[in-house]
Scaffold this motif. Structure first.
Motif, mmCIF file in Angstrom:
data_model
loop_
_atom_site.group_PDB
_atom_site.id
_atom_site.type_symbol
_atom_site.label_atom_id
_atom_site.label_comp_id
_atom_site.label_asym_id
_atom_site.label_seq_id
_atom_site.Cartn_x
_atom_site.Cartn_y
_atom_site.Cartn_z
ATOM 1 N N GLN A 401 -21.157 -22.269 -6.253
ATOM 2 C CA GLN A 401 -22.528 -22.681 -6.526
ATOM 3 C C GLN A 401 -23.515 -21.867 -5.695
ATOM 4 N N PRO A 402 -24.739 -21.709 -6.152
ATOM 5 C CA PRO A 402 -25.756 -20.984 -5.370
ATOM 6 C C PRO A 402 -25.909 -21.603 -3.985
ATOM 7 N N GLY A 403 -25.890 -20.726 -2.983
ATOM 8 C CA GLY A 403 -26.017 -21.190 -1.609
ATOM 9 C C GLY A 403 -24.689 -21.457 -0.935
ATOM 10 N N GLN A 404 -23.601 -21.510 -1.724
ATOM 11 C CA GLN A 404 -22.279 -21.738 -1.159
ATOM 12 C C GLN A 404 -21.734 -20.420 -0.639
ATOM 13 N N THR A 405 -21.428 -20.379 0.649
ATOM 14 C CA THR A 405 -20.985 -19.139 1.283
ATOM 15 C C THR A 405 -19.515 -18.891 0.997
ATOM 16 N N ILE A 406 -19.158 -17.616 1.011
ATOM 17 C CA ILE A 406 -17.772 -17.209 0.788
ATOM 18 C C ILE A 406 -17.304 -16.447 2.016
ATOM 19 N N ALA A 407 -16.171 -16.877 2.568
ATOM 20 C CA ALA A 407 -15.664 -16.234 3.770
ATOM 21 C C ALA A 407 -15.293 -14.787 3.486
ATOM 22 N N GLU A 408 -15.416 -13.991 4.544
ATOM 23 C CA GLU A 408 -15.117 -12.566 4.393
ATOM 24 C C GLU A 408 -13.673 -12.359 3.970
ATOM 25 N N GLY A 409 -13.473 -11.477 3.024
ATOM 26 C CA GLY A 409 -12.136 -11.153 2.550
ATOM 27 C C GLY A 409 -11.646 -12.034 1.425
ATOM 28 N N ARG A 410 -12.412 -13.071 1.053
ATOM 29 C CA ARG A 410 -11.988 -13.938 -0.032
ATOM 30 C C ARG A 410 -12.655 -13.535 -1.329
ATOM 31 N N SER A 411 -11.977 -13.881 -2.425
ATOM 32 C CA SER A 411 -12.495 -13.532 -3.750
ATOM 33 C C SER A 411 -13.757 -14.330 -4.050
ATOM 34 N N ALA A 412 -14.659 -13.694 -4.833
ATOM 35 C CA ALA A 412 -15.885 -14.382 -5.232
ATOM 36 C C ALA A 412 -15.600 -15.445 -6.281
ATOM 37 N N GLN A 413 -14.401 -15.457 -6.841
ATOM 38 C CA GLN A 413 -14.004 -16.457 -7.824
ATOM 39 C C GLN A 413 -13.099 -17.499 -7.168
ATOM 40 N N MET A 414 -13.331 -18.749 -7.506
ATOM 41 C CA MET A 414 -12.469 -19.827 -7.014
ATOM 42 C C MET A 414 -11.409 -20.093 -8.080
ATOM 43 N N GLU A 415 -10.160 -19.910 -7.715
ATOM 44 C CA GLU A 415 -9.053 -20.081 -8.660
ATOM 45 C C GLU A 415 -8.504 -21.504 -8.568
ATOM 46 N N PHE A 416 -8.375 -22.141 -9.719
ATOM 47 C CA PHE A 416 -7.832 -23.496 -9.787
ATOM 48 C C PHE A 416 -6.498 -23.434 -10.526
ATOM 49 N N ALA A 417 -5.487 -24.029 -9.916
ATOM 50 C CA ALA A 417 -4.132 -23.867 -10.445
ATOM 51 C C ALA A 417 -3.347 -25.157 -10.313
ATOM 52 N N SER A 418 -2.313 -25.265 -11.135
ATOM 53 C CA SER A 418 -1.299 -26.301 -10.966
ATOM 54 C C SER A 418 -0.128 -25.673 -10.220
ATOM 55 N N ILE A 419 0.372 -26.384 -9.213
ATOM 56 C CA ILE A 419 1.443 -25.878 -8.362
ATOM 57 C C ILE A 419 2.706 -26.688 -8.647
ATOM 58 N N PHE A 420 3.799 -25.984 -8.912
ATOM 59 C CA PHE A 420 5.063 -26.650 -9.225
ATOM 60 C C PHE A 420 6.138 -26.220 -8.228
ATOM 61 N N VAL A 421 6.890 -27.184 -7.754
ATOM 62 C CA VAL A 421 8.077 -26.908 -6.954
ATOM 63 C C VAL A 421 9.192 -27.782 -7.516
ATOM 64 N N ASP A 422 10.304 -27.142 -7.858
ATOM 65 C CA ASP A 422 11.419 -27.833 -8.518
ATOM 66 C C ASP A 422 10.938 -28.580 -9.765
ATOM 67 N N ARG A 423 10.043 -27.941 -10.515
ATOM 68 C CA ARG A 423 9.493 -28.452 -11.774
ATOM 69 C C ARG A 423 8.604 -29.679 -11.599
ATOM 70 N N ASN A 424 8.263 -30.017 -10.376
ATOM 71 C CA ASN A 424 7.386 -31.155 -10.119
ATOM 72 C C ASN A 424 5.969 -30.666 -9.856
ATOM 73 N N ASN A 425 5.003 -31.287 -10.513
ATOM 74 C CA ASN A 425 3.596 -30.952 -10.329
ATOM 75 C C ASN A 425 3.111 -31.610 -9.042
#
Length: 892
Positions: A401-425
């Motif tokens: 969002q406008p005004g939200q700072t991004i730490a140095e070295g991080r992508s300008a895009q925020m990635e949202f993901a589902s994380i699975f371990v042993d097929r469990n969400n």
């Protein structure tokens, strides 16, 4: 549309219908006409403020059941503004004649010039017959008329209770279909329904969907303003449901307990799903929780988006740049819904759990406190996936969002993901534990593909009152933060951390490859922990480059230890309040792992004091030989020259007076340094311990190798400090008395726990070997002869030792002299008698070594002891050396 064919869209009363023509070629809703049957007057239906006239409801129902949805032929007979009057035929049947014949409408005499029905005479005849038969409105019995008047309960009145209505419709705790008639369609997702047989007239909002509506005019005479596609959505529902018999599932009420939410069940399908699929409504998450078909609604919306239907005509699907699915290793967990992973390309990526909202962690720099349950949420994720390999499915990205700072070295895009371990969400598990909520999205926003599963998990957590949904107060966590404290403060905790050799811990932060912030849950403290015996290159900092391989060392420690369950063994506390010791990870000793990778070097004095010193030096040696990391330019010859120079200097500088306390074999022994008061202090403490030893705590079996304790020596029944070497039988253990060097086999009942302040003192017995000389062990031929001779030369004597080196395990290499006899060294005397051989690796530049080699030649010629069978070849010599070491370790 003065005459022709049309479909009856609705029946407003016993004499008025709503006709629908064919859809225009230009698109949009088809034309409609409200038509009142010529020369008829049916009883009036009631409203909220007025009751039905007798037989008004039967009249409307007669016409509704006969005509709704049917194709009829109509003709406008006359017009009395603003109404149009006409004749309607269902096939050959004159509808007006049918209702008059049933006594449900009266024939009306038209005024002069106003017109009348072409079938007027027939209508009059049929009315007279109905009167004769006492049908309908012509029935003279007041009781019969009263039964035709409905007692309607309208929404918005005091009698109407939305919550009771919903609860009473349930069977087995679930909504049960209620018969109903759709009386009005206000907009595509808001309908007025008449529930049967209770006659509740309710305003029903379709669960989980919202269609575009109509805005009220600013002035009374103004026209309502339709939102885009509002008319199409209204027509879509009206043409299918208006005045139709349906089944309604009453699923919930809003927070004000006034408005009812539900689903309309129709033989042709679910109108909510079809409305969304046509692009005429959007899914609303908050009310979708009421309906069991939320997954169908979202599937329909995805279809409408793909087709760019109606409301979605300008929809642009989000494109994921790069690989959408990949395997990764979890590096760090920032909160319950935000982690960092090392992806398949070796890049570090920060990802957020898709459609999951966990409580926020606080920020000490901004004086922000943790939100309730945030610590539990983060800890749940940490225990599940920290350091593990996971499957990452990128679902959508967002721009900050406008005004939200991004730490140095991080992508300008925020990635949202589902994380699975042993097929469990993991997101689903977190929500099911009540430690996060499902994010509510706007209809046009992307969301997790597994959104319905997340909602189901949330509903389960709510019903079980877990975590965020519980009535109890959230837990409070307090930790003694010893980071940056002075030595005195840290020393207060040292005995507790030494009480047990292995302390369960969690690495909270990594500053450098060998220094971390560590949490000790059992002691509720945070400490600064430094790996004993090694040094790592410094990593880079923002705006400041680090040492070569510093970042690699930092990343290796993060990969193997950060936020993972580890065990720490504390050796000591330095002046800066840092705890120094060993850390065991799931991969093994962290210091060894760093050394093996060539990302650390040993610190001699610190490594020598570690009980893992041999492993440390061996790991460093492997890295050197492979020229890994910091050893990429390693020169073995140069190091050997420096080592020989160092040994020469140590030989000149380090001279001690020894008294032997234990002889292992002819060249291996333990001793005390004369003049050192340490042994006297330990003996005094152990005598004080002996007075109450029987009250001291027993060790819990099985007892681990390396455990420090008090042991009762079999020979004199006195208590001494000891280290468990091995288990030799049921409840029997071999122990080494660390202050004297001798061993014993004792029962576990003769072992006790010792106060950490006594155990922390350095072992007083120095382990030594004769320098430059190889002596047969006790199990070798001539081993006993060598031990007897060494005993005669050294036991009970006042010895002077020149320390010329220290091996990887901390054993001192010494040249021994009898202080009362200024003659040759004991090393030389053992060689002269043929009870020792000169180590082929001894530095030839040393004058003592040259003298030893000369004495060795004399013993060879005399065939003394080890030379009885002549000279030993190089291969035999090496095998002899290995065999001696193996037997030596067994004896110890």
């Amino acid at each position: 549309m003065a005459s022709g064919k049309a479909v009856v869209k609705g029946v407003l009363s016993g004499d008025t219908i709503l006709l629908q023509g064919s859809a225009p070629a230009s698109g949009g809703p088809p034309p409609e006409k409200q038509l009142t049957l010529s020369s008829l007057m049916a009883p009036r239906l009631g409203r909220k403020d007025a009751k039905d006239e007798p037989f008004a409801w039967p009249a409307r129902e007669f016409l509704r059941k006969k005509l709704v949805g049917k194709l009829v032929t109509f003709r406008v007979d006359y017009v009395i503004a603003p109404r149009e009057y006409g004749s309607v035929y269902l096939g050959e049947e004159n509808v007006a004649c049918s209702i008059v014949a049933e006594g449900l409408a009266k024939v009306k005499q038209g005024r002069a010039g106003q017109g009348q029905s072409p079938a007027y005479e027939e209508l009059v005849r049929l009315e007279q017959l109905a009167q004769q038969d006492n049908k309908g409105v012509w029935n003279k019995d007041p009781g019969v008329s009263a039964t035709t008047i409905r007692d309607v309960i309208y929404s918005g009145t005091e009698e109407f209770n939305a919550n009771d209505l919903v609860e009473n419709s349930k069977k087995g705790g679930r909504p049960h279909p209620v018969p109903a008639i759709i009386e009005q369609v206000r907009d595509g997702s808001t309908l007025r329904v008449l529930l049967l047989p209770t006659m509740h007239n309710a305003l029903l909002y379709l669960s989980g969907v919202q269609a575009p509506g109509f805005k009220k005019p600013d002035t009374p005479e103004g026209q309502e303003i339709a939102q885009p596609f509002a008319r199409e959505a209204k027509h879509f529902v009206e043409s299918r449901l208006l005045h139709r018999d349906v089944q309604v599932l009453l699923e919930g009420v809003d927070k004000n307990q006034h408005n009812v939410y539900g689903t309309i069940v129709h033989p042709q399908g679910n109108i909510s799903v079809e409305l969304v699929k046509a692009g005429l409504a959007k899914v609303v998450d908050w009310s979708a929780r009421f309906t069991p078909v939320a997954d169908q609604l979202r599937a329909a919306q995805r279809h409408a988006q793909r087709e760019r239907a109606k409301l979605w005509h300008d929809f642009q699907p989000q494109e994921i740049v790069g690989t959408k699915e990949f395997n990764a290793r979890v590096l760090e967990i920032f909160s319950g819904d935000q982690i960092a992973v090392l992806d398949h390309t070796g890049s570090t990526r920060r990802v957020f759990l898709a459609s999951v909202r966990a409580p926020k962690m606080g920020n000490a720099r901004k004086a922000e406190r943790d939100q309730p349950w945030s610590w539990e949420s983060k800890e749940f994720i940490r225990k599940k996936i920290a350091g593990k390999k996971v499957k990452v499915v990128i679902e959508y990205v967002k721009t900050p969002q406008p005004g939200q700072t991004i730490a140095e070295g991080r992508s300008a895009q925020m990635e949202f993901a589902s994380i699975f371990v042993d097929r469990n969400n993991i997101g689903e598990q977190l929500i099911a534990a009540g430690l996060a909520e499902v994010a509510r999205h706007r209809a046009e926003e992307p969301r997790s593909e597994w959104y319905e599963a997340l909602l189901a998990a949330e509903k389960q957590a709510q019903s079980s009152k877990k975590g965020l949904h519980s009535d109890r107060e959230p837990p409070v966590h307090h930790f003694n933060d010893l980071m940056g404290q002075n030595q005195a403060k840290a020393k207060q905790f040292e005995p507790y951390l030494k009480r047990e050799r292995q302390n369960a811990a969690v690495v909270e932060y990594v500053f450098i490859g060998n220094r971390m912030k560590v949490r000790i849950p059992k002691e509720s403290c945070m400490i600064s922990f430094i790996l004993a015996g090694i040094r790592c290159p410094a990593p880079s900092r923002p705006g400041q480059p680090g040492d070569k391989y510093g970042d690699d060392a930092l990343n290796l420690t993060k990969e193997f230890a950060l936020q993972q369950d580890v065990e720490v063994e504390v050796d000591t506390v330095d002046k800066g309040g840092n705890f120094i010791g060993t850390m065991m990870t799931s991969r093994g000793n962290l210091a060894v792992l760093l050394l093996e990778a060539g990302l650390a070097s040993t610190i001699g004095f610190s490594a020598d004091q570690s009980r893992f010193s041999s492993e440390l030096y061996a790991a460093e040696g492997r890295a050197k030989r492979a020229r890994l990391g910091i050893w990429e330019n390693y020169d073995e010859a140069a190091e050997k020259a420096m080592r020989e120079m160092s040994i020469s200097q140590e030989k000149q500088e380090e001279v001690m007076n020894f008294t032997i306390t234990e002889i292992v074999d002819g060249g291996h022994f333990f001793c005390h340094v004369q003049g050192d008061s340490g042994i006297q202090n330990i003996d005094n403490k152990m005598r004080a311990f002996s007075m109450n030893a029987e009250q001291a705590s027993h060790l819990k079996e099985p007892i681990k190798k390396g455990t420090l304790c008090a042991a009762k020596f079999t020979a004199d029944d006195n208590w001494y400090r000891a280290k468990v070497d091995s288990q030799v039988g049921d409840g029997e253990y071999k122990v080494l008395f660390i202050d004297y060097g001798n061993s014993d086999v004792v029962n576990s009942q003769r072992l006790r726990q010792l106060d950490p302040t006594i155990l922390s003192a350095t072992a007083q017995a120095r382990e030594c070997k004769l320098a430059y000389v190889k002596v047969p062990s006790l199990n070798d031929e001539f081993g006993e002869d060598a031990a007897v001779m060494f005993h005669q030369l050294a036991w009970g004597k006042n010895l002077v030792a020149k320390v010329v080196g220290r091996d990887a395990t901390g054993v001192l290499s010494c040249v021994l002299f009898d202080a009362d006899n200024s003659g040759e060294s004991i090393n030389q005397q053992m060689v002269q008698r043929g009870l020792g051989r000169v180590d082929k690796r001894a530095p030839s530049s040393d004058s003592l070594v040259a003298s030893l080699r000369a004495d060795e030649e004399v013993a060879k010629r005399d065939r003394a002891f080890v030379w009885s069978y002549g000279d030993i070849s190089d291969e035999e010599d090496e095998e002899f050396s290995k065999d001696s070491r193996r037997k030596d370790r067994r004896n110890r």
